[in-house]
Design a protein around this motif. Structure first.
Motif, PDB file in Angstrom:
ATOM      1  N   MET A   1       0.868  -1.251   0.119  1.00 29.84           N
ATOM      2  CA  MET A   1      -0.046   0.102  -0.060  1.00 29.84           C
ATOM      3  C   MET A   1       0.897   1.161   0.117  1.00 29.84           C
ATOM      4  SD  MET A   1      -2.882   0.842   2.724  1.00 29.84           S
ATOM      5  CE  MET A   1      -2.382   2.201   3.705  1.00 29.84           C
ATOM      6  N   LYS A   2       0.383   2.071  -0.899  1.00 27.14           N
ATOM      7  CA  LYS A   2       1.396   3.371  -0.891  1.00 27.14           C
ATOM      8  C   LYS A   2       0.694   4.374  -0.331  1.00 27.14           C
ATOM      9  CE  LYS A   2       3.869   5.855  -4.293  1.00 27.14           C
ATOM     10  NZ  LYS A   2       4.307   6.024  -5.733  1.00 27.14           N
ATOM     11  N   THR A   3       1.332   5.027   0.684  1.00 25.20           N
ATOM     12  CA  THR A   3       0.769   6.141   1.599  1.00 25.20           C
ATOM     13  C   THR A   3       0.823   7.264   0.744  1.00 25.20           C
ATOM     14  OG1 THR A   3       1.770   4.993   3.477  1.00 25.20           O
ATOM     15  CG2 THR A   3       1.000   7.245   3.852  1.00 25.20           C
ATOM     16  N   LYS A   4      -0.196   8.313   0.807  1.00 20.52           N
ATOM     17  CA  LYS A   4      -0.156   9.459   0.144  1.00 20.52           C
ATOM     18  C   LYS A   4       0.842  10.452   0.788  1.00 20.52           C
ATOM     19  CE  LYS A   4      -3.706  13.291  -1.178  1.00 20.52           C
ATOM     20  NZ  LYS A   4      -2.882  14.109  -1.237  1.00 20.52           N
ATOM     21  N   ILE A   5       1.552  11.224   0.061  1.00 21.01           N
ATOM     22  CA  ILE A   5       2.273  12.187   0.265  1.00 21.01           C
ATOM     23  C   ILE A   5       1.863  13.815   0.367  1.00 21.01           C
ATOM     24  CG2 ILE A   5       4.675  13.191  -0.161  1.00 21.01           C
ATOM     25  CD1 ILE A   5       5.951  10.727  -1.071  1.00 21.01           C
ATOM     26  N   GLU A  11       2.039  16.320  -6.510  1.00 22.71           N
ATOM     27  CA  GLU A  11       2.787  15.193  -7.075  1.00 22.71           C
ATOM     28  C   GLU A  11       3.543  15.547  -8.472  1.00 22.71           C
ATOM     29  OE1 GLU A  11       2.059  10.508  -8.000  1.00 22.71           O
ATOM     30  OE2 GLU A  11       0.290  11.664  -7.904  1.00 22.71           O
ATOM     31  N   ARG A  73      14.236  10.732  -2.201  1.00 24.70           N
ATOM     32  CA  ARG A  73      13.396   9.807  -1.554  1.00 24.70           C
ATOM     33  C   ARG A  73      12.419  10.447  -0.743  1.00 24.70           C
ATOM     34  NH1 ARG A  73      11.663   6.240  -2.958  1.00 24.70           N
ATOM     35  NH2 ARG A  73      11.600   5.103  -1.043  1.00 24.70           N
ATOM     36  N   GLY A  76       9.251  11.136  -2.382  1.00 21.62           N
ATOM     37  CA  GLY A  76       8.449  10.043  -2.746  1.00 21.62           C
ATOM     38  C   GLY A  76       8.689   9.497  -4.030  1.00 21.62           C
ATOM     39  N   VAL A  77       9.858   9.596  -4.282  1.00 19.95           N
ATOM     40  CA  VAL A  77      10.359   9.038  -5.706  1.00 19.95           C
ATOM     41  C   VAL A  77      11.686   8.137  -5.339  1.00 19.95           C
ATOM     42  CG1 VAL A  77      11.361   9.497  -7.864  1.00 19.95           C
ATOM     43  CG2 VAL A  77       9.484  11.019  -6.997  1.00 19.95           C
ATOM     44  N   LYS A  78      11.833   7.107  -6.259  1.00 21.08           N
ATOM     45  CA  LYS A  78      12.975   6.100  -6.280  1.00 21.08           C
ATOM     46  C   LYS A  78      14.373   7.017  -6.869  1.00 21.08           C
ATOM     47  CE  LYS A  78      14.221   1.368  -7.535  1.00 21.08           C
ATOM     48  NZ  LYS A  78      15.850   1.853  -8.256  1.00 21.08           N
TER      49      LYS A  78
END
Length: 157
Positions: A1-5, A11, A73, A76-78
């Motif tokens: 599950m991806k948590t909203k930033i 975004e 990171r 929220g990005v790899k």
């Protein structure tokens, strides 16, 4: 599950900033590798001075790589982390062949300046997004690279 930033940056802007920082990371890592290579392979009458100077520079770059990757990171990005990705993203090309000390210094000046240009290119979206942590990181990186370029350039005069 991806948590909203939800850090106050939309975004699309977070991704655009992270993409710019990924280019900065690639430039920084490529410059790190080039500087380390020159540290190992420099020869000539300035050997000791340059060997020591290059070591200080690649150590500083190693810390910078981590800081830039961690900011990516936090957005929220790899972060990119392979030679293939760095090669694709970097504006700095690998050095081929044997260079003398003066050529190495000139290559490093060009690399330091390239990193500054990459950092500077990210500022419009950073400013528009009111992203002070990234702006601070970019300012510190530009200051470090401009100073190092100046010091290296002074050895060529």
């Amino acid at each position: 599950m991806k948590t909203k930033i939800d850090i106050g940056i939309d975004e699309k802007s977070r991704i655009e900033i992270a993409n710019g920082l990924s280019r900065l990371l690639a430039d920084t890592y490529t410059l790190y590798l080039k500087t380390h290579n020159f540290h190992w392979n420099v020869t000539g009458p300035m050997f000791q001075t340059l060997h020591t100077m290059f070591e200080g520079q690649y150590n500083e770059l190693a810390l910078a790589v981590d800081e830039v990757a961690e900011r990516i990171r936090a957005l929220g990005v790899k972060a990119p982390g392979t030679y293939t990705e760095f090669s694709r993203l970097s504006s700095i090309k690998e050095t081929q062949g044997d260079l003398n000390a003066q050529q190495m210094i000139a290559e490093l000046v060009a690399g330091q300046e390239a990193v500054v240009r990459t950092a500077r290119s990210i500022f419009p979206v950073v400013d528009e997004s009111n992203d002070q942590p990234t702006a601070d990181l970019l300012t510190r990186r530009m200051e470090a690279h401009e100073k190092t370029a100046w010091m290296l350039r002074s050895m060529l005069e």
